[in-house]
Design a protein around this motif. Structure first.
Motif, PDB file in Angstrom:
ATOM      1  N   GLN A  46       0.834  -1.198   0.000  1.00  0.00           N
ATOM      2  CA  GLN A  46       0.000   0.000   0.000  1.00  0.00           C
ATOM      3  C   GLN A  46       0.876   1.259   0.000  1.00  0.00           C
ATOM      4  O   GLN A  46       1.900   1.319   0.669  1.00  0.00           O
ATOM      5  CB  GLN A  46      -0.910   0.037   1.230  1.00  0.00           C
ATOM      6  CG  GLN A  46      -2.060  -0.950   1.171  1.00  0.00           C
ATOM      7  CD  GLN A  46      -3.083  -0.683   2.259  1.00  0.00           C
ATOM      8  OE1 GLN A  46      -3.420   0.472   2.514  1.00  0.00           O
ATOM      9  NE2 GLN A  46      -3.588  -1.727   2.891  1.00  0.00           N
ATOM     10  N   TRP A  67      -1.178   7.380   7.507  1.00  0.00           N
ATOM     11  CA  TRP A  67      -2.237   7.790   6.587  1.00  0.00           C
ATOM     12  C   TRP A  67      -1.943   7.233   5.194  1.00  0.00           C
ATOM     13  O   TRP A  67      -0.782   7.148   4.778  1.00  0.00           O
ATOM     14  CB  TRP A  67      -2.295   9.313   6.484  1.00  0.00           C
ATOM     15  CG  TRP A  67      -2.891  10.026   7.650  1.00  0.00           C
ATOM     16  CD1 TRP A  67      -2.218  10.595   8.689  1.00  0.00           C
ATOM     17  CD2 TRP A  67      -4.281  10.291   7.893  1.00  0.00           C
ATOM     18  NE1 TRP A  67      -3.093  11.195   9.564  1.00  0.00           N
ATOM     19  CE2 TRP A  67      -4.366  11.028   9.103  1.00  0.00           C
ATOM     20  CE3 TRP A  67      -5.453   9.977   7.211  1.00  0.00           C
ATOM     21  CZ2 TRP A  67      -5.573  11.445   9.639  1.00  0.00           C
ATOM     22  CZ3 TRP A  67      -6.667  10.394   7.743  1.00  0.00           C
ATOM     23  CH2 TRP A  67      -6.721  11.114   8.942  1.00  0.00           C
ATOM     24  N   ARG A  68      -3.002   6.885   4.464  1.00  0.00           N
ATOM     25  CA  ARG A  68      -2.852   6.467   3.066  1.00  0.00           C
ATOM     26  C   ARG A  68      -3.894   7.200   2.227  1.00  0.00           C
ATOM     27  O   ARG A  68      -4.989   7.541   2.719  1.00  0.00           O
ATOM     28  CB  ARG A  68      -3.072   4.965   2.904  1.00  0.00           C
ATOM     29  CG  ARG A  68      -4.493   4.527   3.251  1.00  0.00           C
ATOM     30  CD  ARG A  68      -4.843   3.195   2.669  1.00  0.00           C
ATOM     31  NE  ARG A  68      -6.240   2.859   2.977  1.00  0.00           N
ATOM     32  CZ  ARG A  68      -6.862   1.787   2.515  1.00  0.00           C
ATOM     33  NH1 ARG A  68      -6.234   0.930   1.753  1.00  0.00           N
ATOM     34  NH2 ARG A  68      -8.131   1.558   2.827  1.00  0.00           N
ATOM     35  N   THR A  70      -6.941   7.448  -0.308  1.00  0.00           N
ATOM     36  CA  THR A  70      -8.046   6.540  -0.637  1.00  0.00           C
ATOM     37  C   THR A  70      -8.628   6.923  -2.003  1.00  0.00           C
ATOM     38  O   THR A  70      -8.189   6.414  -3.020  1.00  0.00           O
ATOM     39  CB  THR A  70      -9.120   6.568   0.469  1.00  0.00           C
ATOM     40  OG1 THR A  70      -9.484   7.942   0.752  1.00  0.00           O
ATOM     41  CG2 THR A  70      -8.582   5.941   1.755  1.00  0.00           C
ATOM     42  N   GLY A  76      -7.261   7.964   4.571  1.00  0.00           N
ATOM     43  CA  GLY A  76      -7.702   7.209   5.728  1.00  0.00           C
ATOM     44  C   GLY A  76      -6.503   6.665   6.480  1.00  0.00           C
ATOM     45  O   GLY A  76      -5.387   6.587   5.948  1.00  0.00           O
ATOM     46  N   VAL A  78      -4.362   3.699   8.490  1.00  0.00           N
ATOM     47  CA  VAL A  78      -4.149   2.251   8.434  1.00  0.00           C
ATOM     48  C   VAL A  78      -3.244   1.844   9.597  1.00  0.00           C
ATOM     49  O   VAL A  78      -2.463   2.640  10.115  1.00  0.00           O
ATOM     50  CB  VAL A  78      -3.529   1.810   7.095  1.00  0.00           C
ATOM     51  CG1 VAL A  78      -4.556   1.901   5.976  1.00  0.00           C
ATOM     52  CG2 VAL A  78      -2.286   2.625   6.752  1.00  0.00           C
ATOM     53  N   TRP A  92      -1.158  -3.736   6.113  1.00  0.00           N
ATOM     54  CA  TRP A  92      -1.878  -2.563   6.590  1.00  0.00           C
ATOM     55  C   TRP A  92      -3.379  -2.829   6.551  1.00  0.00           C
ATOM     56  O   TRP A  92      -3.914  -3.319   5.559  1.00  0.00           O
ATOM     57  CB  TRP A  92      -1.564  -1.352   5.730  1.00  0.00           C
ATOM     58  CG  TRP A  92      -0.151  -0.863   5.828  1.00  0.00           C
ATOM     59  CD1 TRP A  92       0.820  -0.973   4.882  1.00  0.00           C
ATOM     60  CD2 TRP A  92       0.444  -0.173   6.937  1.00  0.00           C
ATOM     61  NE1 TRP A  92       1.992  -0.401   5.328  1.00  0.00           N
ATOM     62  CE2 TRP A  92       1.796   0.102   6.572  1.00  0.00           C
ATOM     63  CE3 TRP A  92      -0.015   0.239   8.178  1.00  0.00           C
ATOM     64  CZ2 TRP A  92       2.675   0.768   7.421  1.00  0.00           C
ATOM     65  CZ3 TRP A  92       0.860   0.897   9.023  1.00  0.00           C
ATOM     66  CH2 TRP A  92       2.185   1.161   8.650  1.00  0.00           C
ATOM     67  N   GLN A  93      -4.059  -2.485   7.633  1.00  0.00           N
ATOM     68  CA  GLN A  93      -5.507  -2.646   7.745  1.00  0.00           C
ATOM     69  C   GLN A  93      -6.152  -1.283   7.941  1.00  0.00           C
ATOM     70  O   GLN A  93      -5.708  -0.491   8.777  1.00  0.00           O
ATOM     71  CB  GLN A  93      -5.851  -3.544   8.941  1.00  0.00           C
ATOM     72  CG  GLN A  93      -7.346  -3.694   9.192  1.00  0.00           C
ATOM     73  CD  GLN A  93      -7.649  -4.410  10.502  1.00  0.00           C
ATOM     74  OE1 GLN A  93      -6.754  -4.669  11.292  1.00  0.00           O
ATOM     75  NE2 GLN A  93      -8.913  -4.705  10.729  1.00  0.00           N
ATOM     76  N   SER A  94      -7.206  -1.006   7.192  1.00  0.00           N
ATOM     77  CA  SER A  94      -7.872   0.283   7.302  1.00  0.00           C
ATOM     78  C   SER A  94      -8.564   0.425   8.651  1.00  0.00           C
ATOM     79  O   SER A  94      -9.245  -0.498   9.116  1.00  0.00           O
ATOM     80  CB  SER A  94      -8.898   0.438   6.179  1.00  0.00           C
ATOM     81  OG  SER A  94      -9.667   1.620   6.377  1.00  0.00           O
ATOM     82  N   HIS A  97     -11.372   7.056   9.327  1.00  0.00           N
ATOM     83  CA  HIS A  97     -11.089   8.481   9.421  1.00  0.00           C
ATOM     84  C   HIS A  97     -11.851   9.043  10.612  1.00  0.00           C
ATOM     85  O   HIS A  97     -12.991   8.652  10.863  1.00  0.00           O
ATOM     86  CB  HIS A  97     -11.547   9.173   8.125  1.00  0.00           C
ATOM     87  CG  HIS A  97     -11.087  10.585   7.976  1.00  0.00           C
ATOM     88  ND1 HIS A  97     -11.655  11.630   8.684  1.00  0.00           N
ATOM     89  CD2 HIS A  97     -10.112  11.139   7.204  1.00  0.00           C
ATOM     90  CE1 HIS A  97     -11.054  12.760   8.336  1.00  0.00           C
ATOM     91  NE2 HIS A  97     -10.117  12.496   7.448  1.00  0.00           N
TER      92      HIS A  97
END
Length: 338
Positions: A46, A67-68, A70, A76, A78, A92-94, A97
């Protein structure tokens, strides 16, 4: 990088978490005290925004938050767990927000309670404080608004010796403090301190069974120590900008707190004093080569309890390491580049 990015894992190996473009890397010793291996990407492929937070549980597991991007114009948070430095971290798991959706609102901070549950804190769009925590049996609880007003970036999250999670935030003209009153419950705002604090200079450390200590720089340039319920104490002039690194360690048979910071001269400055006895005084001693302006400093203890210090420059990738010699005082080995 927010939190303790230089860690000792459950198996005694030291590891360091490094920013690398749109990723986070982990580099670790091949064994306690052994040579260091090559960097490995954390959490899969990711793409991440710059900046991340790290927290360590009493089980030695590292929890990372970033942060990543989206969809266009939105991001969002992670989370990844790294159980052992020589193993791959979980993907990485969401975790969402703080305002359900939107852009980056601030740098996250993470602390891990006695049950191994990560608690993630971040400023929200209204400049209050929001939190999301892991459930005891997997998954995540809903986001919670912990209130607060005009919260500045640069939160300091910490787990006390009780295993309960605490968080400090700078606001205009002061500091606000939240703490869990019961394990598993959301932290509540307990105290606000009026102080001329410089945002981005907060570091928190567990310093006794009852309390944590917050270090911050005030507007005059002094490094101050504050324990909720008491008054802040001006410890010594800050060696340089940004937050200090702090660790508790044994020095010549005494429980001491060691502080480190990149100084105005560009070298690493160290200061130590008896834990929670700020009136004993402290003074800076510089060590090592001159570092780039963006270099950060971290402290931990190795498997034998000896102090280890690291410096990292995100712009150059320069990673330097030193450790305490086996002799009285705080004599350090020569800094070496890895």
């Amino acid at each position: 990088m927010n939190g303790d990015w230089l860690l000792r894992g459950r198996d005694g190996r030291l590891s360091v978490y490094l920013p690398s473009g749109d990723a986070v890397l982990c580099r670790a010793e091949r064994g306690p005290g052994a040579p260091w291996g090559t960097p490995r990407k954390v959490g899969g492929e990711q793409r991440l925004h710059p900046g991340f937070a790290v927290g360590r549980g009493v089980d030695g597991y590292a929890h990372l938050v970033a942060w990543r991007p989206t969809v266009k114009g939105e991001s969002g948070l992670v989370h990844s767990t790294h159980f052992r430095p020589h193993l791959a971290a979980l993907d990485w798991q969401s975790i969402g927000h703080p305002n359900r959706k939107g852009e980056v609102t601030g740098a996250p901070a993470v602390a891990v309670d006695a049950a191994g549950r990560a608690h993630v804190f971040v400023r929200n769009q209204g400049r209050g404080l929001s939190m999301v925590a892991q459930k005891e049996k997997g998954g995540w609880e809903p986001w919670r608004d912990l209130k607060g007003r005009l919260v500045e970036d640069g939160l300091a999250a910490v787990t006390g010796e009780s295993g309960r999670v605490e968080v400090y935030a700078a606001v205009p003209g002061g500091i606000v403090y939240w703490r869990q009153e019961e394990a598993g419950k959301p932290p509540v705002q307990l105290e606000a301190l009026e102080a001329p604090v410089r945002p981005g200079t907060l570091t928190a450390l567990a310093t006794s069974a009852e309390s944590t200590t917050l270090y911050y720089t005030d507007e005059s340039g002094d490094l101050c120590a504050w324990r909720p319920g008491g008054k802040p104490y001006s410890l010594l002039p800050s060696a340089g900008p940004g937050p200090v690194a702090a660790v508790r360690c044994e020095l010549d048979g005494y429980d001491c707190t060691l502080l480190a910071q990149r100084s105005a001269s560009g070298r690493v400055a160290f200061a130590a004093y008896p834990t929670q006895d700020e009136r004993a005084g402290a003074w800076w001693t510089e060590s090592g080569p001159q570092l780039p302006a963006d270099a950060r400093v971290a402290l931990t203890t190795d498997e034998a309890g000896r102090v280890t210090a690291a410096s990292l420059s995100p712009s150059t990738g320069q990673f330097l390491l030193t450790g305490r010699k086996d002799e009285p005082g705080l004599a350090l080995e020569a800094w070496r580049q890895l």
